[in-house]
Design a protein around this motif. Structure first.
Motif, short mmCIF file in Angstrom:
data_model
loop_
_atom_site.label_atom_id
_atom_site.label_comp_id
_atom_site.label_asym_id
_atom_site.label_seq_id
_atom_site.Cartn_x
_atom_site.Cartn_y
_atom_site.Cartn_z
N ILE A 101 15.78 20.57 6.33
CA ILE A 101 15.38 21.85 5.74
C ILE A 101 16.20 22.05 4.47
CG2 ILE A 101 15.29 24.35 6.10
CD1 ILE A 101 15.16 23.77 9.10
N SER A 102 15.54 22.51 3.39
CA SER A 102 16.25 22.56 2.11
C SER A 102 17.43 23.54 2.16
CB SER A 102 15.29 22.97 1.00
OG SER A 102 15.07 24.34 1.03
N LEU A 104 18.24 25.63 0.06
CA LEU A 104 17.79 26.94 -0.43
C LEU A 104 17.28 27.79 0.74
CD1 LEU A 104 17.05 28.83 -2.81
CD2 LEU A 104 14.84 27.69 -2.89
N VAL A 105 16.40 27.21 1.55
CA VAL A 105 15.87 27.92 2.71
C VAL A 105 16.99 28.29 3.67
CG1 VAL A 105 14.42 27.67 4.75
CG2 VAL A 105 13.58 26.90 2.53
N ASP B 202 11.29 20.35 -2.29
CA ASP B 202 12.43 21.25 -2.08
C ASP B 202 13.32 21.41 -3.31
OD1 ASP B 202 11.83 21.79 0.51
OD2 ASP B 202 13.14 20.26 1.37
N MET B 222 11.39 31.29 -4.90
CA MET B 222 12.28 31.75 -3.84
C MET B 222 13.63 32.14 -4.38
SD MET B 222 12.23 29.53 -0.38
CE MET B 222 13.41 30.55 0.47
N ALA B 238 9.98 30.90 3.63
CA ALA B 238 10.98 30.06 4.29
C ALA B 238 10.45 29.53 5.62
CB ALA B 238 12.27 30.85 4.49
N THR B 245 8.52 21.18 7.13
CA THR B 245 9.55 20.16 7.33
C THR B 245 9.48 19.58 8.73
OG1 THR B 245 10.98 21.40 5.84
CG2 THR B 245 12.03 19.72 7.19
#
Lengths: 274, 267
Positions: A101-102, A104-105, B202, B222, B238, B245
């Motif tokens: 998961i990035s 950023l997230v 990403d 974002m 998100a 993902t």
């Protein structure tokens, strides 16, 4: 027909040289030519208080992140090594999922958890444990939480790769020879994991040095690490010389540490997604 | 049989750390369903208004579209160039080829902020700031290492005699490549493609610098949203990204399992 295979390298090589290596040299060049030729920008490393503050903040946060990550990561890697097959696969999946998961997230998710009106503070106030919200974010604590979260998978995967090569019967042998559980761990298992610990330490520290997104979001502008400081120089004050000098310093530090690490371990294995 | 006694305390602590790892992934889903206009867990009932925003608001939609186009094209470039390069290095096997392969992982090691400055400056000269082409090329070159690494891993299990056999049976080099080598390393190529795609999808730091005033990919939208108003629609974005993902990771794990089964059978 070897000529054909040399030709096969060409597209990737041209891309890399033209659009990766050349721009990096550009950064190096700007750092010694703007605003005037010479090493004036590099003198700022020794004279500018704000530059030194950014360097010190970066070193401090990276060190804290490395220590906490290594301790927690070691526990998980050890548990994975000694777990049964199924549990091991589940643990691995739980490590890989957040890994992909990035940042950023993930940083955003931490904001929703940690901020004053966030999930954790609301819950704590709801059950009457606290009256004022705890300052969990927009400070160094928030940055370290976010960075430990980002770095844990790297540490766990590196340590686990090393531990997988250790024969667990050695521990049984130590116990058979009269060592207690703690002694068997401290004197047999722990020394064998030294390469893993070294690799994970250097890797986590290096990656922490260059972090931009996580400190920018969770630090709330108060904890300025090098990468964010560089971005500010370029986007706000347009001081290209200072920005590229710090970027070059960062790059040299990272590549130097990486080179040192590669003398001890196979770096490609640490990075391989496979 | 496990000769090492498992300590309950260690195991409990390990699962606590793993829960800490998963916590952020799980908190954004309920938050995205909140009825309020600010970030919070839903209190009285759930609402899909923020998800609706995501799929109806023109800004978010164009962000999704731009991210998709950039990730798809840059992945295609990275896969083509990276696969050829990995195969070339494998077949040549010389010191120089070895060094080329080592150089290919450079983008994984240099901090992104350093590269972002360099490519921004170069793109100012080339007038590529704020263009789709510019971002695609930058993402392609930074996606190369993933492809080179995964294809190289696949090739290490491939018997070089296969290539010689194909050649002695009359296939020319491009035929050997297309019909013998590439099909045999396809799982590695696909894994590389997945990683390169996620990388571009990403990627934020490079886009902040070279996106200019025209390009707003999903991560950049974002980022701006987090810095400006913390709209719950970001929680919906998100959540969508996390689901995405998860799906991609499951596909990759499936591919890897297949590859390992096959390699195990061949060995």
């Amino acid at each position: 027909m070897r000529g054909f295979y040399w030709l096969a390298l060409l597209p990737a090589l041209l891309l890399l040289l033209g659009l990766y290596v050349a721009p990096l040299f550009g950064v190096l060049l700007i750092s010694v030519t703007e605003p005037r030729p010479g090493l004036g920008n590099y003198e700022l490393l020794l004279t500018s208080a704000s530059v030194q503050r950014a360097l010190w903040t970066t070193a401090r946060i990276s060190l804290m992140t490395t220590v906490v990550t290594l301790l927690l990561g070691y526990v998980v890697a050890y548990a994975m090594r000694t777990a049964s097959g199924t549990a091991q696969r589940w643990m691995m999946f739980w490590v890989l999922f957040p890994f992909w998961i990035s940042v950023l997230v993930r940083s955003f998710a931490w904001i929703t958890l940690l901020r004053g009106e966030g999930v954790i503070n609301t819950a704590l106030r709801g059950i009457g444990l606290i009256e004022e919200p705890l300052p969990l974010v927009r400070n160094e604590l928030g940055v370290v939480i976010g960075m430990v979260h980002a770095m844990l998978p790297y540490a766990i995967l590196t340590l686990y790769a090393n531990m997988r090569g250790i024969d667990l019967r050695l521990m049984a042998a130590a116990r058979g020879l009269g060592a207690g559980r703690t002694a068997a761990f401290l004197r047999v298992f722990l020394p064998l994991t030294r390469p893993g610990i070294l690799g994970a330490t250097v890797l986590v520290f290096i990656l922490s040095l260059g972090f931009y997104v996580t400190p920018a979001i969770l630090g709330g502008g108060k904890t300025l690490m090098i990468a964010e400081y560089v971005a500010l120089q370029i986007n706000e004050t347009l001081r290209w010389g200072l920005g590229t000098m710090l970027a070059t310093t960062l790059m040299i530090a990272v590549l130097g540490l990486m080179w040192t690490l590669s003398r001890v371990l196979d770096v490609k294995k640490l990075f391989g997604p496979g | 049989m496990h000769t090492l006694k498992r300590s309950g305390a260690t195991l409990a602590l390990a699962w606590m750390v793993l829960s800490f790892l998963l916590l952020p992934a799980f908190v954004v889903f309920p938050v995205s369903l909140t009825t309020t206009r600010y970030l919070s867990l839903p209190r009285d009932g759930v609402s899909f208004q923020h998800w609706r925003t995501l799929f109806t608001d023109p800004a978010w939609m164009s962000g999704i579209w731009e991210s998709l186009v950039i990730a798809t094209v840059s992945t295609a470039i990275a896969v083509a160039a990276g696969t050829l390069c990995a195969i070339g290095c494998w077949r040549l096997g010389t010191r120089v080829a070895e060094q080329v392969r080592a150089a290919m992982i450079l983008p994984l090691m240099v901090p992104t902020i350093v590269y972002a400055l360099g490519i921004y400056r170069l793109y100012v000269e080339l007038d590529l700031v704020g263009t789709m082409l510019g971002v695609i090329l930058a993402h392609a070159v930074t996606g190369l290492p993933y492809v080179v690494l995964t294809v190289t891993a696949s090739l290490s299990n491939l018997d070089p005699a296969l290539e010689k056999a194909a050649r002695s049976l009359g296939a020319n080099v491009p035929q050997t490549l297309a019909r013998v080598i590439v099909p045999n390393v396809l799982p590695g190529v696909l894994s590389g493609a997945i990683f390169a795609f996620i990388h571009s999808w990403d990627e934020l730091v490079i886009v902040i610098f070279i996106g200019g005033r025209a390009l707003f990919t999903l991560p950049r939208l974002m980022w701006d949203g987090i810095n400006e108003n913390l709209d719950p629609a970001i929680a919906a974005v998100a959540s969508a990204l996390i689901l995405f993902t998860l799906v991609v990771l499951l596909v990759e794990l499936g591919l890897r399992a297949r590859r390992e089964r096959r390699d195990g059978g061949a060995a």
